[in-house]
Motif scaffolding. Sequence first.
Motif, mmCIF file in Angstrom:
data_model
loop_
_atom_site.group_PDB
_atom_site.id
_atom_site.type_symbol
_atom_site.label_atom_id
_atom_site.label_comp_id
_atom_site.label_asym_id
_atom_site.label_seq_id
_atom_site.Cartn_x
_atom_site.Cartn_y
_atom_site.Cartn_z
ATOM 1 N N ASN A 81 0.817 -1.215 -0.054
ATOM 2 C CA ASN A 81 -0.065 -0.002 0.085
ATOM 3 C C ASN A 81 0.861 1.363 -0.129
ATOM 4 O OD1 ASN A 81 -2.082 2.010 0.274
ATOM 5 N ND2 ASN A 81 -2.327 1.362 2.536
ATOM 6 N N THR A 82 0.561 2.215 -0.682
ATOM 7 C CA THR A 82 1.384 3.520 -0.752
ATOM 8 C C THR A 82 0.336 4.721 -0.338
ATOM 9 O OG1 THR A 82 0.942 3.800 -3.275
ATOM 10 C CG2 THR A 82 2.926 2.585 -2.506
ATOM 11 N N ALA A 83 -0.789 4.423 -0.026
ATOM 12 C CA ALA A 83 -1.721 5.553 0.751
ATOM 13 C C ALA A 83 -1.205 5.734 2.219
ATOM 14 C CB ALA A 83 -3.150 4.889 0.723
ATOM 15 N N TYR A 84 -0.802 7.140 2.100
ATOM 16 C CA TYR A 84 -0.352 7.719 3.375
ATOM 17 C C TYR A 84 -1.352 8.701 4.048
ATOM 18 C CZ TYR A 84 4.460 5.401 2.899
ATOM 19 O OH TYR A 84 5.401 4.616 2.639
ATOM 20 N N PRO A 85 -1.688 8.314 5.211
ATOM 21 C CA PRO A 85 -2.655 9.112 5.915
ATOM 22 C C PRO A 85 -2.024 10.439 6.427
ATOM 23 C CG PRO A 85 -1.941 7.657 7.352
ATOM 24 C CD PRO A 85 -1.150 7.187 6.054
ATOM 25 N N TYR A 86 -3.132 11.552 6.396
ATOM 26 C CA TYR A 86 -2.555 12.837 6.945
ATOM 27 C C TYR A 86 -3.795 13.390 7.480
ATOM 28 C CZ TYR A 86 -5.205 14.589 2.873
ATOM 29 O OH TYR A 86 -6.119 15.119 1.921
ATOM 30 N N THR A 87 -3.549 14.310 8.450
ATOM 31 C CA THR A 87 -4.468 15.114 9.210
ATOM 32 C C THR A 87 -4.836 16.525 8.654
ATOM 33 O OG1 THR A 87 -2.715 15.864 10.808
ATOM 34 C CG2 THR A 87 -3.984 13.970 11.513
ATOM 35 N N LEU A 88 -5.978 16.734 8.651
ATOM 36 C CA LEU A 88 -6.273 18.297 8.141
ATOM 37 C C LEU A 88 -6.667 19.080 9.420
ATOM 38 C CD1 LEU A 88 -6.533 19.466 5.342
ATOM 39 C CD2 LEU A 88 -8.948 18.451 5.265
ATOM 40 N N GLU A 89 -6.214 20.128 9.665
ATOM 41 C CA GLU A 89 -6.506 20.914 10.623
ATOM 42 C C GLU A 89 -7.079 22.310 10.205
ATOM 43 O OE1 GLU A 89 -4.540 22.774 14.591
ATOM 44 O OE2 GLU A 89 -4.076 20.808 14.046
ATOM 45 N N PRO A 90 -8.370 22.777 10.376
ATOM 46 C CA PRO A 90 -8.809 24.043 9.567
ATOM 47 C C PRO A 90 -8.068 24.789 10.822
ATOM 48 C CG PRO A 90 -10.527 22.501 10.619
ATOM 49 C CD PRO A 90 -9.314 21.678 10.970
ATOM 50 N N GLN A 91 -7.653 26.206 10.086
ATOM 51 C CA GLN A 91 -7.119 27.170 10.605
ATOM 52 C C GLN A 91 -8.164 28.338 11.103
ATOM 53 O OE1 GLN A 91 -3.706 27.135 11.675
ATOM 54 N NE2 GLN A 91 -4.523 24.995 11.422
ATOM 55 N N GLU A 92 -8.055 29.285 12.089
ATOM 56 C CA GLU A 92 -8.661 30.214 12.632
ATOM 57 C C GLU A 92 -9.158 31.319 11.606
ATOM 58 O OE1 GLU A 92 -8.450 33.268 16.175
ATOM 59 O OE2 GLU A 92 -8.531 31.051 16.996
ATOM 60 N N GLY A 93 -8.170 31.616 10.582
ATOM 61 C CA GLY A 93 -8.390 32.709 9.535
ATOM 62 C C GLY A 93 -8.718 32.174 8.430
ATOM 63 N N GLY A 94 -8.977 30.731 8.342
ATOM 64 C CA GLY A 94 -9.179 30.016 7.026
ATOM 65 C C GLY A 94 -8.002 29.181 6.555
ATOM 66 N N GLY A 95 -8.409 28.418 5.586
ATOM 67 C CA GLY A 95 -7.411 27.397 5.395
ATOM 68 C C GLY A 95 -7.257 26.197 6.155
ATOM 69 N N TYR A 96 -6.326 25.310 5.889
ATOM 70 C CA TYR A 96 -6.025 24.001 6.641
ATOM 71 C C TYR A 96 -4.517 23.830 6.693
ATOM 72 C CZ TYR A 96 -10.926 23.454 5.485
ATOM 73 O OH TYR A 96 -12.289 23.601 5.552
ATOM 74 N N VAL A 97 -4.167 23.250 7.729
ATOM 75 C CA VAL A 97 -2.834 22.578 7.981
ATOM 76 C C VAL A 97 -2.701 21.103 7.607
ATOM 77 C CG1 VAL A 97 -0.913 22.292 9.403
ATOM 78 C CG2 VAL A 97 -2.001 24.687 9.457
ATOM 79 N N VAL A 98 -1.868 20.777 6.914
ATOM 80 C CA VAL A 98 -1.684 19.247 6.576
ATOM 81 C C VAL A 98 -0.472 18.538 7.245
ATOM 82 C CG1 VAL A 98 -1.728 17.424 4.824
ATOM 83 C CG2 VAL A 98 -2.991 19.772 4.702
ATOM 84 N N GLN A 99 -0.704 17.813 8.268
ATOM 85 C CA GLN A 99 0.438 16.991 8.498
ATOM 86 C C GLN A 99 0.474 15.384 8.041
ATOM 87 O OE1 GLN A 99 3.196 17.813 10.807
ATOM 88 N NE2 GLN A 99 3.929 15.974 10.032
ATOM 89 N N LEU A 100 1.435 15.020 7.581
ATOM 90 C CA LEU A 100 1.716 13.747 7.179
ATOM 91 C C LEU A 100 1.705 12.748 8.534
ATOM 92 C CD1 LEU A 100 3.795 13.806 4.017
ATOM 93 C CD2 LEU A 100 1.226 13.552 3.959
ATOM 94 N N VAL A 101 0.990 11.771 8.607
ATOM 95 C CA VAL A 101 1.131 11.112 9.820
ATOM 96 C C VAL A 101 2.525 10.330 9.936
ATOM 97 C CG1 VAL A 101 -0.142 9.023 11.075
ATOM 98 C CG2 VAL A 101 -1.315 10.777 9.831
ATOM 99 N N ASP A 102 2.794 9.757 8.934
ATOM 100 C CA ASP A 102 4.173 8.959 9.167
ATOM 101 C C ASP A 102 5.512 9.735 8.879
ATOM 102 O OD1 ASP A 102 2.710 6.464 9.385
ATOM 103 O OD2 ASP A 102 1.888 6.883 7.613
ATOM 104 N N PHE A 103 5.568 11.034 8.578
ATOM 105 C CA PHE A 103 6.626 11.672 8.371
ATOM 106 C C PHE A 103 6.727 13.036 9.077
ATOM 107 C CE2 PHE A 103 5.737 9.304 4.509
ATOM 108 C CZ PHE A 103 7.051 8.346 4.424
ATOM 109 N N GLU A 104 7.663 13.323 10.170
ATOM 110 C CA GLU A 104 7.560 14.330 10.948
ATOM 111 C C GLU A 104 7.795 15.657 10.200
ATOM 112 O OE1 GLU A 104 11.773 14.390 13.038
ATOM 113 O OE2 GLU A 104 10.245 13.614 13.889
ATOM 114 N N GLU A 105 8.600 15.531 8.945
ATOM 115 C CA GLU A 105 8.919 16.793 8.247
ATOM 116 C C GLU A 105 7.857 16.761 7.163
ATOM 117 O OE1 GLU A 105 11.328 13.148 6.326
ATOM 118 O OE2 GLU A 105 10.145 13.526 8.101
#
Length: 139
Positions: A2-26
Amino acid sequence: MNTAYPYTLEPQEGGGYVVQLVDFEEGFTEGSTEEEAAFNAAEVLSLVIEQRLADGRAIPLPSPGEGRSVAYPQARVQVALLLRKTREEQGRTLAEMARALQTSWPSAQRLEQATANPTLKQLERAAAALGKRLSITLD
């Protein structure tokens, strides 16, 4: 693999989203919309895996998605990653791979670099050398 890597999607107060790949801190990025954030997640994932391949660093298997969004690396990155992971799972060295392909060690090594541009014939030969069959899908 499998090459499907999960990520989190966090809405930001001023609009937009921050994405963090679960398996890669960078592996983080952002986007104005969920669609843009998803596109950027795939781009960052490709870059992170490409750099790790170039550096010879470990690349984790994807965590379970558990309802999270997932990103796929670009096809050229997936090819390099799948060949490397399969070879490593079989406990084979690049020298053994080169012998099985009847080619040089540098040529075998290039197949595991995301910057390579192997032909379908080369990929079929590499898969066969690993006891696998090349299969292509469109998602």
